[in-house]
Design a protein around this motif. Structure first.
Motif, PDB file in Angstrom:
ATOM      1  N   GLY A  41      10.150 -41.428   5.074  1.00  0.00           N
ATOM      2  CA  GLY A  41       9.501 -39.983   4.887  1.00  0.00           C
ATOM      3  C   GLY A  41      10.005 -38.826   5.776  1.00  0.00           C
ATOM      4  O   GLY A  41       9.401 -37.556   5.735  1.00  0.00           O
ATOM      5  N   GLU A  42      11.345 -39.111   6.536  1.00  0.00           N
ATOM      6  CA  GLU A  42      11.647 -37.909   7.245  1.00  0.00           C
ATOM      7  C   GLU A  42      13.121 -37.911   6.639  1.00  0.00           C
ATOM      8  O   GLU A  42      13.840 -38.515   5.967  1.00  0.00           O
ATOM      9  N   ARG A  43      13.777 -36.636   7.004  1.00  0.00           N
ATOM     10  CA  ARG A  43      14.971 -36.047   6.681  1.00  0.00           C
ATOM     11  C   ARG A  43      16.044 -36.194   7.721  1.00  0.00           C
ATOM     12  O   ARG A  43      15.594 -35.449   8.785  1.00  0.00           O
ATOM     13  N   TYR A  44      17.200 -36.669   7.828  1.00  0.00           N
ATOM     14  CA  TYR A  44      18.238 -36.709   8.750  1.00  0.00           C
ATOM     15  C   TYR A  44      19.403 -36.238   8.018  1.00  0.00           C
ATOM     16  O   TYR A  44      19.465 -36.139   6.962  1.00  0.00           O
ATOM     17  N   LEU A  45      20.329 -35.719   8.932  1.00  0.00           N
ATOM     18  CA  LEU A  45      21.529 -34.794   8.421  1.00  0.00           C
ATOM     19  C   LEU A  45      22.584 -35.854   9.085  1.00  0.00           C
ATOM     20  O   LEU A  45      22.819 -35.773  10.401  1.00  0.00           O
ATOM     21  N   LEU A  46      23.354 -36.306   8.245  1.00  0.00           N
ATOM     22  CA  LEU A  46      24.673 -36.985   8.945  1.00  0.00           C
ATOM     23  C   LEU A  46      25.878 -36.157   8.533  1.00  0.00           C
ATOM     24  O   LEU A  46      25.984 -35.390   7.335  1.00  0.00           O
ATOM     25  N   ARG A  47      26.497 -35.631   9.615  1.00  0.00           N
ATOM     26  CA  ARG A  47      27.558 -34.680   9.573  1.00  0.00           C
ATOM     27  C   ARG A  47      28.669 -34.889  10.145  1.00  0.00           C
ATOM     28  O   ARG A  47      28.702 -35.551  11.436  1.00  0.00           O
ATOM     29  N   ARG A  48      30.207 -34.503   9.894  1.00  0.00           N
ATOM     30  CA  ARG A  48      31.290 -34.406  10.462  1.00  0.00           C
ATOM     31  C   ARG A  48      31.411 -33.313  11.566  1.00  0.00           C
ATOM     32  O   ARG A  48      31.108 -32.377  10.935  1.00  0.00           O
ATOM     33  N   THR A  49      31.649 -33.763  12.635  1.00  0.00           N
ATOM     34  CA  THR A  49      31.881 -32.613  13.530  1.00  0.00           C
ATOM     35  C   THR A  49      33.359 -32.121  13.491  1.00  0.00           C
ATOM     36  O   THR A  49      34.175 -32.680  13.007  1.00  0.00           O
ATOM     37  N   SER A  50      33.395 -30.755  14.354  1.00  0.00           N
ATOM     38  CA  SER A  50      34.682 -30.397  14.260  1.00  0.00           C
ATOM     39  C   SER A  50      35.796 -31.468  14.947  1.00  0.00           C
ATOM     40  O   SER A  50      36.979 -31.208  14.893  1.00  0.00           O
ATOM     41  N   ASN A  51      35.338 -32.067  15.892  1.00  0.00           N
ATOM     42  CA  ASN A  51      36.338 -33.208  16.321  1.00  0.00           C
ATOM     43  C   ASN A  51      36.438 -34.442  15.469  1.00  0.00           C
ATOM     44  O   ASN A  51      37.126 -35.418  16.012  1.00  0.00           O
ATOM     45  N   LEU A  56      24.383 -38.111  13.519  1.00  0.00           N
ATOM     46  CA  LEU A  56      22.835 -37.982  12.951  1.00  0.00           C
ATOM     47  C   LEU A  56      22.107 -37.515  13.671  1.00  0.00           C
ATOM     48  O   LEU A  56      21.637 -37.584  14.788  1.00  0.00           O
ATOM     49  N   THR A  57      21.475 -36.295  13.121  1.00  0.00           N
ATOM     50  CA  THR A  57      20.478 -35.378  13.598  1.00  0.00           C
ATOM     51  C   THR A  57      19.192 -35.353  12.677  1.00  0.00           C
ATOM     52  O   THR A  57      19.125 -35.740  11.641  1.00  0.00           O
ATOM     53  N   LYS A  58      17.953 -35.555  13.403  1.00  0.00           N
ATOM     54  CA  LYS A  58      16.607 -35.254  12.531  1.00  0.00           C
ATOM     55  C   LYS A  58      16.092 -33.970  12.356  1.00  0.00           C
ATOM     56  O   LYS A  58      16.674 -32.860  12.992  1.00  0.00           O
TER      57      LYS A  58
END
Length: 58
Positions: A41-51, A56-58
């Motif tokens: 029931g929660e959304r998380y964002l997996l993202r590639r950083t500039s490095n 993974l952030t909530k």
């Protein structure tokens, strides 16, 4: 008056997953280096950083 239609092409990728599977991040992340994940029931964002690391952030 004519109506403009936008053609959208979607691509489906099928991956077999078992306990020892790994998936390349390029198959998961969009062109912006992001993937939204829904879990419990929660959304998380997996993202590639500039490095070129993953976060993974909530």
């Amino acid at each position: 008056m004519s109506q403009l239609k936008k053609n959208v092409t979607t691509t489906t990728r099928r991956v077999s997953i078992n306990a020892e599977s790994s998936v390349a991040s390029s198959l998961l992340l969009n062109h912006q280096g992001k993937l939204w994940i829904e879990h419990a029931g929660e959304r998380y964002l997996l993202r590639r950083t500039s490095n070129n690391r993953l976060i993974l952030t909530k």
